[in-house]
Design an enzyme around this catalytic site. Sequence first.
Site, PDB file in Angstrom:
ATOM      1  N   GLU A 176       0.832  -1.205   0.000  1.00 44.80           N
ATOM      2  CA  GLU A 176       0.000   0.000   0.000  1.00 44.80           C
ATOM      3  C   GLU A 176       0.869   1.257   0.000  1.00 44.80           C
ATOM      4  O   GLU A 176       1.854   1.344   0.729  1.00 44.80           O
ATOM      5  CB  GLU A 176      -0.886  -0.018   1.246  1.00 44.80           C
ATOM      6  CG  GLU A 176      -1.774   1.208   1.413  1.00 44.80           C
ATOM      7  CD  GLU A 176      -2.442   1.256   2.767  1.00 44.80           C
ATOM      8  OE1 GLU A 176      -3.393   2.051   2.915  1.00 44.80           O
ATOM      9  OE2 GLU A 176      -2.032   0.505   3.681  1.00 44.80           O
ATOM     10  N   LYS A 194      -9.459   2.800  -2.905  1.00 47.81           N
ATOM     11  CA  LYS A 194      -9.975   2.293  -1.640  1.00 47.81           C
ATOM     12  C   LYS A 194     -11.364   2.853  -1.395  1.00 47.81           C
ATOM     13  O   LYS A 194     -11.594   4.058  -1.527  1.00 47.81           O
ATOM     14  CB  LYS A 194      -9.034   2.680  -0.493  1.00 47.81           C
ATOM     15  CG  LYS A 194      -9.387   2.030   0.837  1.00 47.81           C
ATOM     16  CD  LYS A 194      -8.343   2.368   1.894  1.00 47.81           C
ATOM     17  CE  LYS A 194      -8.632   1.669   3.208  1.00 47.81           C
ATOM     18  NZ  LYS A 194      -7.648   2.023   4.253  1.00 47.81           N
ATOM     19  N   CYS A 199      -5.497  -2.207   2.768  1.00 52.80           N
ATOM     20  CA  CYS A 199      -5.338  -2.062   4.216  1.00 52.80           C
ATOM     21  C   CYS A 199      -6.460  -2.797   4.947  1.00 52.80           C
ATOM     22  O   CYS A 199      -6.702  -3.972   4.710  1.00 52.80           O
ATOM     23  CB  CYS A 199      -5.271  -0.588   4.584  1.00 52.80           C
ATOM     24  SG  CYS A 199      -4.795  -0.298   6.305  1.00 52.80           S
TER      25      CYS A 199
END
Length: 531
Positions: free
Chosen positions: A288, A352, A405
Amino acid sequence: MERIAESIMLSWGGKRILLAFAAGALAVLALPPFNFFAVLFISFPVLVWLLDGASGSAERGLLGRIRPAFATGWWFGFGYFVAGLWWLGNALLVDASGFAWALPLAVLGLPAILALFYGLATATAWLLWSDGIGRIAALGAAFGLIEWLRSFVLTGFPWNAMGYAAMPAPLMMQSVEFVGLFGMSALTVFVFSAPALVGTRQGAVTGLVAALVLFSAHLGYGWFALYRLDSTSAVASNAIVRIVQPAIDQSAKWDLEARERIFARLLAFSAVPPREGEPRPTHIIWPETALPFLLTENPGALSRIADMLQVGQTLVTGAVRFEDGVGGAPQRYYNTIYVIDDEGQIIGSADKAHLVPFGEYLPFENLLRRFGFTPVAETFGGFSAADRRGLLALPGGLGAVPLICYEAIFPALSSVPEARGDLLLNLTNDAWYGMTPGPYQHLRQAQLRAVETRSPLVRAANNGISAVVDTGGRIIGSLPLGEAGVFDVALPSPSDQFLLIRIRRFNFGLIIVIMVVMAVVARRSKNQRFD
């Protein structure tokens, strides 16, 4: 045991608070990295006995009667979440000058809020409380429902849901495919509360037999599921994934002077020749926000990536993406996965969708910024969420479900509406949490997503724990926490033996209904005996 149970039931004041807090804190030993699940045979009987003695004043109405039960559950939850989430404070120490003041909010404030859910669980269970097996059924149902609520209320944070405590190894992970995480949470509380029945002699034989049958079925289904996976032929994947774990210190991540060194490190790890006789990787995976700059601010970066990649190779990397504002609106930044081909072209991306409150964005931003609050990841002023989620197309005909994440902790995000993916792709940066239990807990939750979906998990983490997990939850390649390096693994194929999400949800609902019926019947029987 009867004397112990009686002593706990009759405890009051500070002793009762300490017992509840200690029982919750002790339960954390069942979670990674300890995985000592047997402690739950202590934690939950103590909780049951404390609830046996939690009687409120009838003169104060319903709220007065359930208040002691709520307080018991709250203190249990407070102990559980303080002991299980203290490491969140480490993220605030990365920039101690700006965020150290908020350390009590992370280490004590968040656990205090999460403990409200467990207080609600015990208060709800107490409404159906009885003196036999019915009360542990009520407690199991309440915890199952509350863990489900915790997955979406206030944006959701189902971290360390109680079901994880009963799934320390692949053999004990397979039941989650059948009943889901929240069904596992209900069953976990029921099974590990069963010894409490011995201390009060009410329904002990029935309860212990039921717990033994359920635990045996849990292990038996685990053996059967793994055997079925291993004996079912599947078309082998041609993809060889290389996971790059650069182990960049979080404090240096966006240091202007360190950016070139970080980028060079990523390129060098990616170009390491495979072991003699082993095929070269087809897909190279960076973690990430691995790119320490915006691509548009470093036009030579794509060229250097193309020079590093060999013909037919693909780079998948986390990065920050931005869009110019329209009509005078400010720029918007996204936490993104980029797919880059061997010519240095961006051929795919996914943003995301589920952002971390206070980490990547501020709830009620206009109000909170007036009081000096900023997101912890404030480098770009906060992130925007993706408008939609879909499969991320990778060369080789692969469709990846992107999980950036902590999206990996949400069972609902491990699938996308339009199609089933070939793999789960989890890019994360757990360097925020240092050498603490946090990265181990995060990996375990990601592992369970692979079991639920029967899809392999490819996980690249900046500082660990990077891993490739097969459809049975077994780690087939990894790098430990804090170690820099790479490893290559042939990508496992998804299994065609999997249950649909709606079946899992139905089974969870059925478990709750059965437990509630048991609790209601036991409660009515108790009332009739005292009428």
